[in-house]
Design an enzyme around this catalytic site. Structure first.
Site, PDB file in Angstrom:
ATOM      1  N   ASP A 148      -1.194 -13.965  -0.796  1.00 52.15           N
ATOM      2  CA  ASP A 148       0.025 -13.306  -0.310  1.00 52.15           C
ATOM      3  C   ASP A 148       1.231 -13.799  -1.112  1.00 52.15           C
ATOM      4  OD1 ASP A 148      -1.238 -11.894   1.838  1.00 52.15           O
ATOM      5  OD2 ASP A 148      -1.296 -13.752   2.975  1.00 52.15           O
ATOM      6  N   ASN A 207      -2.605  -9.213  -2.299  1.00 50.64           N
ATOM      7  CA  ASN A 207      -1.519  -8.535  -1.606  1.00 50.64           C
ATOM      8  C   ASN A 207      -0.213  -8.732  -2.381  1.00 50.64           C
ATOM      9  OD1 ASN A 207      -3.176  -7.999   0.904  1.00 50.64           O
ATOM     10  ND2 ASN A 207      -3.248 -10.226   0.860  1.00 50.64           N
ATOM     11  N   ASP A 234      -5.143  -4.305  10.251  1.00 43.98           N
ATOM     12  CA  ASP A 234      -4.490  -5.522  10.735  1.00 43.98           C
ATOM     13  C   ASP A 234      -4.593  -5.516  12.257  1.00 43.98           C
ATOM     14  OD1 ASP A 234      -3.801  -6.163   8.163  1.00 43.98           O
ATOM     15  OD2 ASP A 234      -1.785  -5.326   8.292  1.00 43.98           O
TER      16      ASP A 234
END
Length: 592
Positions: free
Chosen positions: A447, A512, A289
């Site tokens: 997500d 995720n 990230d």
């Protein structure tokens, strides 16, 4: 060993009258991928009026001619060639092909788009003339497929017609994920020269279409690979080679293949170690990230349920290292892929100045495994008022070294609209990018967060019975998708989103889980199983890894094709090699 006699397939080829194109026309096509239109009915007639001349320059032995028609990541091939000590001459005219002492064609993207460019620029005829003279040639991926008679991809579309056979799509009805993405084993069928040092090592494939061996083309085939059925992994006839896999993305073993092609008469001083490859390996992916800290420096960070700031009075951005250095270290440690997630907007930057482009460029110089980049793949307008389409943004990332791009929020909005209308507009970022570069180059990052319900009928979205009950004893949950880094919930579930983006052109899903992020208690097995059972494209499990056992668990209990981790690698809590050694002990195929 002497090469076998050189006889080309001589069936008559359907044909075209080729227009004359200047080098500036070729460069226009190279820099404007949206200009390319798939040609399904072009008939090609090659006059064979070209004469092939080997370069007489004294420097030709150190020069590789590269045919880059402008689709996908060719920077990695360039970097690999330079890493091996060669200079590069780019093809700008058909004559550059004819004058080459050695030619590499790293085809990427869709078959029809590539043939359209080759025909419009006069490159197709030059290529055929060059290859038929048994000149040193290496085709990569699409550079192999284009040698065949035709392809079913958006077609039928006619190819160069040098090898008998049709390129067809993998059959996903037998349970195999399409695209074929990952590290697979080769079965070498004859002396191939460039594959002499492969042994039982994995090489990296990423494709949805393949050519099949037959009695008509068996003299060409130098190796095969099995993925549902046996397909052609490489061909060799005299000095002409082509491979379906990506040597520039296959680590040390891939570099040895390129070295064998570039130095055909030299003795290898360092050979890759012998492996135990037998089938498609499960992938272990390192994720970085990347964002700007409060000083403006790009750093690798890691969130705790997406919060990347330290729990201190200063609330500074958590700094776990520099992205280029960490990516290089993970490559050396054995990561099968490296994924960058850009979590800083940089919306005011002109496209060419985006900091992540520099990260990709520097990383790809020394990292020879696949690179994925996500974050900011959308239409945007910079501070100067210039507008960029998502396709232009993706194209710049590909040119800078990305092999795949990951789309997040934009894919959620596209899926919502598609489910509402039932219409594929062809205008979404997902559709445009996959049409030009192929769906294998497009990852959708989902997500979701878990939402517990007492009864499956309480919501319109797909619910499952969860392994661990909710805070009020709920037995069921659905997974709500979010956008903007998990800050905004949307009226769509992860199951519905996954099914929709597969139809819109996604080639892979990065799954995720906000609830598990940074917790180190393992992947959300319920979620990963739900999504990997729902789609026929590969699914990457992400969020929650805290031990090597979590990787074997997700591979054993779900149909995930890969597992990704960040924090445990950054903090050196669990090294990548430890994860792979554990998977091997559990009988799970991995690349070593």
């Amino acid at each position: 060993m002497e090469s076998p006699p050189f006889h080309f397939y001589s069936a008559s080829r359907p044909t075209i009258s080729l227009p004359s194109y200047s080098s500036s026309s070729f460069l226009f096509l190279h820099k404007n991928p949206s200009f390319i239109k798939t040609s399904r009915s072009t008939n090609v007639s090659y006059s064979r009026s070209f004469s092939v001349r080997a370069s007489s320059s004294s420097t030709s032995d150190s020069v590789v001619t590269l045919l880059d028609y402008g689709a996908g990541n060719v920077r990695s091939v360039r970097n690999a060639i330079k890493h091996l000590g060669f200079d590069i001459k780019d093809v700008q005219t058909p004559e550059d092909i004819l004058n080459a002492s050695r030619l590499i064609f790293p085809g990427v993207g869709a078959f029809g788009n590539a043939m359209d460019v080759l025909n419009k620029t006069g490159m197709a005829e030059a290529l055929c003339a060059y290859i038929e003279k048994d000149r040193p040639f290496l085709g990569i991926c699409l550079g192999l497929q284009l040698l065949f008679e035709s392809s079913e991809e958006n077609g039928p579309v006619k190819g160069l017609g040098l090898i008998p056979g049709t390129v067809g799509r993998f059959d996903s009805s037998n349970g195999f994920r399409v695209p074929h993405i990952g590290w697979n084993a080769l079965h070498i069928t004859k002396d191939s020269g460039i594959l002499d040092d492969v042994g039982k090592r994995h090489v990296y494939f990423v494709h949805s279409y393949r050519a099949m061996p037959s009695d008509n083309n068996k003299e060409w085939v130098s190796s095969t690979c099995n993925y549902g059925d046996t397909f052609i992994a490489s061909i060799r006839r005299g000095n002409v080679h082509a491979v379906q896999f990506h040597p520039e993305k296959s680590g040390d073993v891939g570099l040895s293949i390129l070295r064998r092609f570039l130095y055909p008469k030299s003795q290898m001083t360092k050979k890759p170690g012998e492996g135990k490859a037998s089938k498609l390996a499960q992938r272990v992916i390192a994720c970085l990230d990347v964002r700007a800290n409060d000083k403006g420096d790009l750093v690798v960070t890691k969130g705790d349920q997406y919060d990347v700031r330290e729990n201190t009075n200063e609330k500074e951005v958590r700094n776990l290292g520099k992205p280029v250095e960490l990516a290089r270290q993970y490559y050396l440690d054995g990561a099968d892929e490296v994924s960058f997630l850009n979590i800083t907007g940089f919306r005011d930057f002109p496209l060419g100045d985006l900091p992540m482009l520099q990260v990709l460029k520097y990383t790809s110089e020394n990292v020879f495994v696949p690179l994925t980049v996500g974050g900011g793949i959308r239409d945007f307008t910079d501070a100067n008022g210039r507008h960029y389409t998502s396709l232009q943004v993706a194209s710049e990332y590909f040119r800078s070294g990305a092999d795949k791009i990951s789309i997040g929020s934009d894919a959620v909005y596209a899926a919502e609209e598609y489910l509402r209308t039932g219409v594929k507009t062809g205008k979404t970022s997902l559709e445009q990018i996959s049409r030009v570069y192929g769906n294998q180059a497009v990852v959708v990052s989902i997500d979701p967060r878990r939402v517990y319900v007492k009864n499956p009928t309480d919501v319109q979205f797909k619910t499952i019975r969860v392994s661990n009950r909710g805070p009020n004893g709920e037995e069921y949950a659905w997974y709500q998708c979010t956008v903007n880094g998990g800050r905004e919930g949307r009226p769509i579930g992860a199951y519905e989103l996954a099914k929709a983006v597969e139809e819109l052109g996604a080639g892979e899903i990065l799954l995720n889980c906000i609830d598990c992020d940074g917790q180190g208690k393992g992947f959300d097995i319920d979620l990963v199983k739900l999504i990997s059972d729902a789609v026929s494209i590969p699914v990457i499990a992400s969020s929650g890894a805290g031990a090597a056992e979590h990787f074997s668990e997700v591979f054993a209990k779900t149909n995930a094709s890969a597992a990704l981790a960040a924090g445990i690698f950054h903090r050196k809590e669990v090294p990548i090699q430890t994860v792979k050694e554990h998977l091997l002990k559990e009988g799970i195929e991995v690349r070593i």
